[in-house]
Design a protein around this motif. Structure first.
Motif, PDB file in Angstrom:
ATOM      1  N   PHE A 151       0.752  -1.298   0.018  1.00  0.00           N
ATOM      2  CA  PHE A 151      -0.059   0.033  -0.062  1.00  0.00           C
ATOM      3  C   PHE A 151       0.838   1.361  -0.021  1.00  0.00           C
ATOM      4  O   PHE A 151       1.809   1.345   0.545  1.00  0.00           O
ATOM      5  CB  PHE A 151      -0.949  -0.003   1.248  1.00  0.00           C
ATOM      6  N   ILE A 152       0.601   2.319  -0.928  1.00  0.00           N
ATOM      7  CA  ILE A 152       1.528   3.396  -1.021  1.00  0.00           C
ATOM      8  C   ILE A 152       0.400   4.601  -0.903  1.00  0.00           C
ATOM      9  O   ILE A 152      -0.757   4.527  -1.794  1.00  0.00           O
ATOM     10  CB  ILE A 152       2.410   3.391  -2.193  1.00  0.00           C
ATOM     11  N   VAL A 153       0.980   5.773  -0.193  1.00  0.00           N
ATOM     12  CA  VAL A 153       0.008   6.960  -0.327  1.00  0.00           C
ATOM     13  C   VAL A 153       1.041   8.152  -0.802  1.00  0.00           C
ATOM     14  O   VAL A 153       1.785   8.614  -0.088  1.00  0.00           O
ATOM     15  CB  VAL A 153      -0.422   7.286   1.250  1.00  0.00           C
ATOM     16  N   PRO A 154       0.779   8.465  -1.995  1.00  0.00           N
ATOM     17  CA  PRO A 154       1.784   9.474  -2.584  1.00  0.00           C
ATOM     18  C   PRO A 154       1.285  10.928  -2.069  1.00  0.00           C
ATOM     19  O   PRO A 154       0.153  11.053  -1.882  1.00  0.00           O
ATOM     20  CB  PRO A 154       1.802   9.366  -4.152  1.00  0.00           C
ATOM     21  N   GLY A 155       2.055  11.832  -2.185  1.00  0.00           N
ATOM     22  CA  GLY A 155       1.917  13.248  -1.700  1.00  0.00           C
ATOM     23  C   GLY A 155       1.338  13.821  -3.065  1.00  0.00           C
ATOM     24  O   GLY A 155       2.186  13.795  -4.035  1.00  0.00           O
ATOM     25  N   VAL A 156       0.168  14.631  -3.105  1.00  0.00           N
ATOM     26  CA  VAL A 156      -0.271  15.448  -4.026  1.00  0.00           C
ATOM     27  C   VAL A 156      -0.985  16.847  -3.344  1.00  0.00           C
ATOM     28  O   VAL A 156      -1.028  16.855  -2.316  1.00  0.00           O
ATOM     29  CB  VAL A 156      -1.457  14.482  -4.752  1.00  0.00           C
ATOM     30  N   LEU A 157      -0.938  17.432  -4.409  1.00  0.00           N
ATOM     31  CA  LEU A 157      -1.843  18.826  -4.059  1.00  0.00           C
ATOM     32  C   LEU A 157      -2.947  19.201  -4.843  1.00  0.00           C
ATOM     33  O   LEU A 157      -3.984  19.412  -4.613  1.00  0.00           O
ATOM     34  CB  LEU A 157      -0.837  19.969  -3.819  1.00  0.00           C
ATOM     35  N   THR A 158      -2.713  18.853  -6.339  1.00  0.00           N
ATOM     36  CA  THR A 158      -3.831  19.558  -7.370  1.00  0.00           C
ATOM     37  C   THR A 158      -4.755  18.163  -7.629  1.00  0.00           C
ATOM     38  O   THR A 158      -4.482  17.152  -7.460  1.00  0.00           O
ATOM     39  CB  THR A 158      -3.026  19.927  -8.688  1.00  0.00           C
ATOM     40  N   PRO A 159      -6.039  18.559  -8.009  1.00  0.00           N
ATOM     41  CA  PRO A 159      -6.686  17.463  -8.510  1.00  0.00           C
ATOM     42  C   PRO A 159      -6.185  16.750  -9.593  1.00  0.00           C
ATOM     43  O   PRO A 159      -6.225  15.593  -9.838  1.00  0.00           O
ATOM     44  CB  PRO A 159      -7.729  18.410  -9.259  1.00  0.00           C
ATOM     45  N   THR A 160      -5.489  17.198 -10.626  1.00  0.00           N
ATOM     46  CA  THR A 160      -4.691  16.663 -11.561  1.00  0.00           C
ATOM     47  C   THR A 160      -3.695  15.634 -11.012  1.00  0.00           C
ATOM     48  O   THR A 160      -3.585  14.339 -11.456  1.00  0.00           O
ATOM     49  CB  THR A 160      -3.884  17.423 -12.415  1.00  0.00           C
ATOM     50  N   GLU A 161      -2.961  15.842  -9.991  1.00  0.00           N
ATOM     51  CA  GLU A 161      -1.917  15.057  -9.310  1.00  0.00           C
ATOM     52  C   GLU A 161      -2.779  13.852  -8.733  1.00  0.00           C
ATOM     53  O   GLU A 161      -2.383  12.856  -8.725  1.00  0.00           O
ATOM     54  CB  GLU A 161      -1.163  15.711  -8.414  1.00  0.00           C
ATOM     55  N   ALA A 162      -3.850  14.263  -7.976  1.00  0.00           N
ATOM     56  CA  ALA A 162      -4.626  13.207  -7.405  1.00  0.00           C
ATOM     57  C   ALA A 162      -5.252  12.366  -8.243  1.00  0.00           C
ATOM     58  O   ALA A 162      -4.865  10.856  -8.073  1.00  0.00           O
ATOM     59  CB  ALA A 162      -5.679  13.874  -6.517  1.00  0.00           C
ATOM     60  N   LEU A 163      -5.622  12.521  -9.421  1.00  0.00           N
ATOM     61  CA  LEU A 163      -6.211  11.585 -10.375  1.00  0.00           C
ATOM     62  C   LEU A 163      -5.066  10.936 -11.031  1.00  0.00           C
ATOM     63  O   LEU A 163      -5.413   9.838 -11.354  1.00  0.00           O
ATOM     64  CB  LEU A 163      -7.001  12.553 -11.214  1.00  0.00           C
ATOM     65  N   THR A 164      -4.336  11.246 -11.074  1.00  0.00           N
ATOM     66  CA  THR A 164      -2.977  10.752 -11.917  1.00  0.00           C
ATOM     67  C   THR A 164      -2.312   9.563 -11.066  1.00  0.00           C
ATOM     68  O   THR A 164      -2.111   8.421 -11.307  1.00  0.00           O
ATOM     69  CB  THR A 164      -1.676  11.709 -11.980  1.00  0.00           C
ATOM     70  N   ALA A 165      -2.461  10.080  -9.579  1.00  0.00           N
ATOM     71  CA  ALA A 165      -1.912   9.008  -8.645  1.00  0.00           C
ATOM     72  C   ALA A 165      -2.901   7.739  -8.664  1.00  0.00           C
ATOM     73  O   ALA A 165      -2.653   6.504  -8.710  1.00  0.00           O
ATOM     74  CB  ALA A 165      -1.836   9.635  -7.216  1.00  0.00           C
ATOM     75  N   TYR A 166      -4.229   8.067  -8.400  1.00  0.00           N
ATOM     76  CA  TYR A 166      -5.058   7.144  -8.641  1.00  0.00           C
ATOM     77  C   TYR A 166      -5.063   6.159  -9.804  1.00  0.00           C
ATOM     78  O   TYR A 166      -5.125   5.000  -9.675  1.00  0.00           O
ATOM     79  CB  TYR A 166      -6.518   7.775  -8.306  1.00  0.00           C
ATOM     80  N   GLU A 167      -4.953   6.770 -10.949  1.00  0.00           N
ATOM     81  CA  GLU A 167      -4.901   6.209 -12.179  1.00  0.00           C
ATOM     82  C   GLU A 167      -3.776   5.123 -12.267  1.00  0.00           C
ATOM     83  O   GLU A 167      -3.746   4.222 -13.026  1.00  0.00           O
ATOM     84  CB  GLU A 167      -5.004   7.318 -13.454  1.00  0.00           C
ATOM     85  N   VAL A 168      -2.500   5.514 -11.729  1.00  0.00           N
ATOM     86  CA  VAL A 168      -1.629   4.697 -11.743  1.00  0.00           C
ATOM     87  C   VAL A 168      -1.401   3.731 -10.561  1.00  0.00           C
ATOM     88  O   VAL A 168      -0.342   2.871 -10.480  1.00  0.00           O
ATOM     89  CB  VAL A 168      -0.175   5.368 -11.843  1.00  0.00           C
TER      90      VAL A 168
END
Length: 215
Positions: free
Chosen positions: A106-123
């Motif tokens: 399980f990994i929880v990457p650090g994001v800030l913007t909606p684009t980063e959040a969705l990118t993290a989710y999609e990968v």
């Protein structure tokens, strides 16, 4: 992987620990455990962090121990092989997420913007870490969750007793708490009773958030 997500959703509080020695790490975790904390993250810039993760897993079978400040795939792999049940990163690096997924960690990457959040989710990230949360505030989390309600959020950075409730009410699944819980000055003074008290206070807030969600 999914049992870690379930545990984070259940307990809601992740203690972020960065100490100067393994001895301090062990005493700190002992006080957190007495205070009811069941999920801890040992940052990789803690001396002997990987050894510490191994030791904590052996001593506390009911504790979920992860690695934090994971900046790259190499650090991710080392942490996983040392027994880290999860990884927290301050940034979004797709190759690090891929490494975690390769090992089923399980990994929880650090994001800030909606684009980063969705990118993290999609990968492949099942949860994202909004960091630094204090800089954007609870309303930002609420706004982010509007178009992205399917992405679980952990708020990290500046979470305190005073604002924890607000972040939960804004839609956070969990909170990562550092200095407001594990203050290095308290560790240096050996005031582990205060760390235990703070742990109990944060656990109480988390329990209240759970009760509201289930009502």
């Amino acid at each position: 992987m999914f049992h870690v997500l379930d545990s984070i959703k259940k307990h809601k509080i992740v203690a972020i620990i960065r100490t100067d020695s393994l001895a301090d790490l062990e005493l700190t975790v002992e006080s957190l455990h007495r205070g009811g904390i069941r999920i801890v993250e040992v940052t990789l810039n803690t001396p002997g962090a990987l050894e510490g993760i191994k030791g904590l897993k052996e001593k506390y079978p009911d504790l979920i121990v992860g690695a934090g400040t994971v900046l790259d795939p190499e650090s991710a792999r080392q942490s996983i092989l040392s027994g880290a049940a999860f990884l927290l990163a301050p940034t979004l690096k797709e190759s690090t997420i891929h490494m975690a997924n390769r090992y089923g960690t399980f990994i929880v990457p650090g994001v800030l913007t909606p684009t980063e959040a969705l990118t993290a989710y999609e990968v492949g990230a099942k949860m994202v870490k909004i960091f630094p949360a204090r800089s954007v505030g609870p309303n930002y989390i609420k706004d982010l969750k509007g178009p992205l309600p399917h992405i679980d959020v952990m708020a990290v950075g500046g979470i305190s007793i005073d604002n924890a409730d607000a972040f939960f009410k804004a839609g956070c699944t969990a909170l990562g708490i550092g200095s407001a819980l594990v203050d290095n000055e308290l560790v240096k003074r050996g005031d582990f009773q205060e760390i235990e008290k703070r742990a109990r206070d944060f656990v109480e807030i988390a329990d209240r958030a759970t009760a509201i969600q289930n009502s």
